[in-house]
Design a protein around this motif. Structure first.
Motif, short mmCIF file in Angstrom:
data_model
loop_
_atom_site.label_atom_id
_atom_site.label_comp_id
_atom_site.label_asym_id
_atom_site.label_seq_id
_atom_site.Cartn_x
_atom_site.Cartn_y
_atom_site.Cartn_z
N GLY A 1 37.19 4.76 63.63
CA GLY A 1 37.99 4.36 63.23
C GLY A 1 39.10 4.87 62.08
O GLY A 1 40.13 4.89 62.29
N VAL A 2 38.29 4.91 61.00
CA VAL A 2 38.87 5.95 59.49
C VAL A 2 38.86 7.24 60.33
O VAL A 2 40.14 8.48 59.76
N TYR A 3 38.05 8.33 60.85
CA TYR A 3 38.13 9.52 61.62
C TYR A 3 38.93 9.48 62.00
O TYR A 3 39.50 10.79 61.88
N GLY B 1 40.90 21.81 55.02
CA GLY B 1 39.82 21.58 54.78
C GLY B 1 38.98 21.23 55.72
O GLY B 1 39.71 21.16 57.38
N THR B 2 37.67 21.46 56.52
CA THR B 2 36.96 21.48 57.40
C THR B 2 35.62 20.31 57.65
O THR B 2 35.07 20.82 55.86
N GLY B 3 35.09 20.12 57.84
CA GLY B 3 34.01 19.05 57.68
C GLY B 3 34.45 18.19 56.39
O GLY B 3 35.18 17.34 56.03
N THR C 1 39.89 12.15 55.65
CA THR C 1 39.74 12.02 56.53
C THR C 1 37.77 11.69 56.35
O THR C 1 37.53 10.40 56.56
N THR C 2 37.54 12.85 56.87
CA THR C 2 35.90 12.62 56.95
C THR C 2 35.43 12.44 56.00
O THR C 2 34.49 11.60 56.37
N ARG C 3 36.13 12.56 54.87
CA ARG C 3 34.77 11.50 54.20
C ARG C 3 35.24 10.56 53.43
O ARG C 3 34.66 9.65 52.84
#
Length: 505
Positions: free
Chosen positions: A104-106, A180-182, A187-189
């Motif tokens: 949901g956050v991602y 950024g990526t990864g 949002t990934t963090r």
């Protein structure tokens, strides 16, 4: 806090209409569920689904909002099925819940639609725990969700679609999206942080209460909503606990004495729903107060409300806020400085774009239109305010950084005011073809480039014009000189001797 709730401006009465429509849409959904023969549990589930459909969908266009609303059951029904089927298997249920939290956050990386679908998925799993959903209840719960989302859509897009009469909401350009990526992507963090914080809340919450543990997970989740940095998350966690505490105090005065009586409880639920929607844009503390009153009212309807339950809710909320705090402090932290600096840079680049468009308009270009850029700049400034909010919070123990943040905000306000005036002047045909104005625009662009890239560069494709030809338009020059002064003053707080443009870690 009282002033922010009752005196906050409401241009066009947008918040008032937003809240009133929510009461109408949720009320219709509950009536439809009861008319379809659903139980109280089904009606409560439907009402909460309608609330989410009206609250979380925030696409820029009405068409986009309709598409996202139609997709809500596509996400919610499978999650509801998983939550009910795993009800008897606690370990599998908990792991599935954490997976929904992370996903949901991602999903926020896909913009407002991803955010809305992620929130709906999480809350569907949460509501399944709230009503103790089991496989045999699924047919009724499916129907309640579908009927309620449809009822909310009828009210939002049919009976009262006031957005159709409003200009499209401005959206930041693609350059303002998180880069950024990864793990370099915010949002990934945050997805990793939210999952870790929810895991802590889930374990500790179950130690506190085997029945109401999901309150702690919910508190962690909502602390992460609409935040992007460590400071924002910590401040939001504090406000959530404060709002819950005040709401519990109010619950002792109104919800406990009502004790689930149908008519008074229905009135109290309507007031709480109105309060949630009306206060959401101006005060997270007030919104959480009304969320707590709504939860108390629903538990009263279900016949389980008691003073002990209210105390338990406060404890579980504290556990959830602690889980979020630990996650943002120690799991892939995103510093307030990094987020704030990024949004300030984007706002300054938008000032550059506004000025360039105004210069082209003043030079006689028929296609140049700085007005959309001004709308984007207003939105970016709002995002800067959200990012800087932790730095100007009363609990911030660093007065020097607090004062510097306030100065930056004041100067950015000056920039926006002068840009608005410049764009208004540029729209005047009499101000066109003024070389002195164009020269001043070029100087502003160079000043912005010096702040954002560290070196002045002329606008691509344009050379500095001569300032000696046509007499300048006094109002436009006043705006440009004011903008130049604000940008010059910004250089000092944005480039402090310590090397941090606004604040430290």
């Amino acid at each position: 806090m009282l002033k922010r709730m009752f005196v906050a401006p409401d241009p066009g009465r947008a918040r008032l209409r937003f809240a009133a429509r929510a009461v109408l849409g949720i009320g219709l959904a509950v009536v439809v569920c009861f008319a379809a023969g659903h139980s109280l549990v089904g009606a409560v589930t439907g009402g909460l689904a309608a609330l989410l459909a009206l609250f979380t969908v925030a696409d820029a266009t009405v068409r986009g909002q309709a598409v996202t609303t139609a997709l809500l059951p596509v996400v919610g029904v499978p999650v509801l099925a998983a939550a009910a089927e795993l009800h008897a298997f606690p370990v599998a249920r908990d792991l599935a819940f954490l997976a929904v939290v992370g996903a949901g956050v991602y999903a926020r990386r896909w913009g407002p639609r991803g955010h809305s679908l992620g929130v709906f998925a999480f809350m569907t799993f949460f509501v399944a725990q709230f009503v103790h959903a089991t496989p045999e209840k699924l047919p009724e719960l499916y129907a309640a969700v579908l009927l309620s989302v449809l009822s909310a859509a009828v009210v939002r897009f049919g009976l009262w679609c006031y957005e159709r009469r409003l200009p499209p909401a401005a959206a930041p350009s693609a350059s303002s999206a998180p880069a950024g990526t990864g793990l370099a992507r915010v949002t990934t963090r945050q997805a990793v942080q939210a999952t870790a914080g929810a895991g802590f809340a889930l374990v500790v919450g179950q130690l506190v209460s085997e029945q109401r543990w999901y309150w702690a997970v919910g508190a962690t989740w909502w602390v992460f909503v609409n935040t992007a940095s460590r400071g924002e998350t910590l401040v939001r966690g504090f406000r959530r606990v404060l709002g819950t505490l005040i709401g519990i105090g109010l619950g002792f005065l109104v919800a406990v004495p009502v004790h689930g009586a149908p008519v008074p409880t229905a009135v109290l639920v309507a007031i709480a729903v109105f309060g949630i929607f009306y206060s959401a844009a101006v005060s997270y503390t007030w919104m959480m107060l009304w969320v707590t009153v709504l939860a108390e009212s629903l538990y009263g309807l279900l016949g389980v409300l008691s003073p002990g339950l209210l105390g338990l809710r406060l404890v579980e909320t504290g556990v959830g806020a602690l889980g979020a705090a630990l996650a943002v402090l120690f799991v892939l932290p995103v510093t307030t400085h990094a987020v704030t600096d990024g949004w300030i840079q984007r706002a300054l680049r938008c000032v550059h774009a506004c000025t360039a468009e105004a210069a082209d308009r003043l030079a006689g270009s028929a296609t140049a239109d700085p007005a959309p850029r001004v709308a984007e700049l207003e939105q970016l400034l709002g995002r800067v305010r959200l990012a800087v909010a932790p730095l100007v919070h009363p609990l911030n123990p660093m007065p020097a950084r607090k004062e510097r943040a306030r100065r930056v905000l004041a100067l950015l306000d000056d920039c926006v005011r002068e840009v608005r005036g410049l764009v208004a002047v540029a729209a005047d045909p009499e101000a066109s073809h003024d070389a002195r104005l164009a020269a001043a625009c070029w100087r502003v662009e160079a000043a912005v480039e010096a702040l954002t890239a560290g070196r002045p560069e002329p606008h691509r494709g344009r050379t500095a014009p001569s300032a000696e030809s046509i007499p300048a338009h006094p109002p436009a020059l006043a705006h440009l000189h004011g903008l130049e002064r604000a940008l010059a003053d910004l250089a000092e707080p944005l480039r402090s001797p310590s090397g941090s443009r606004l604040v430290g870690a």
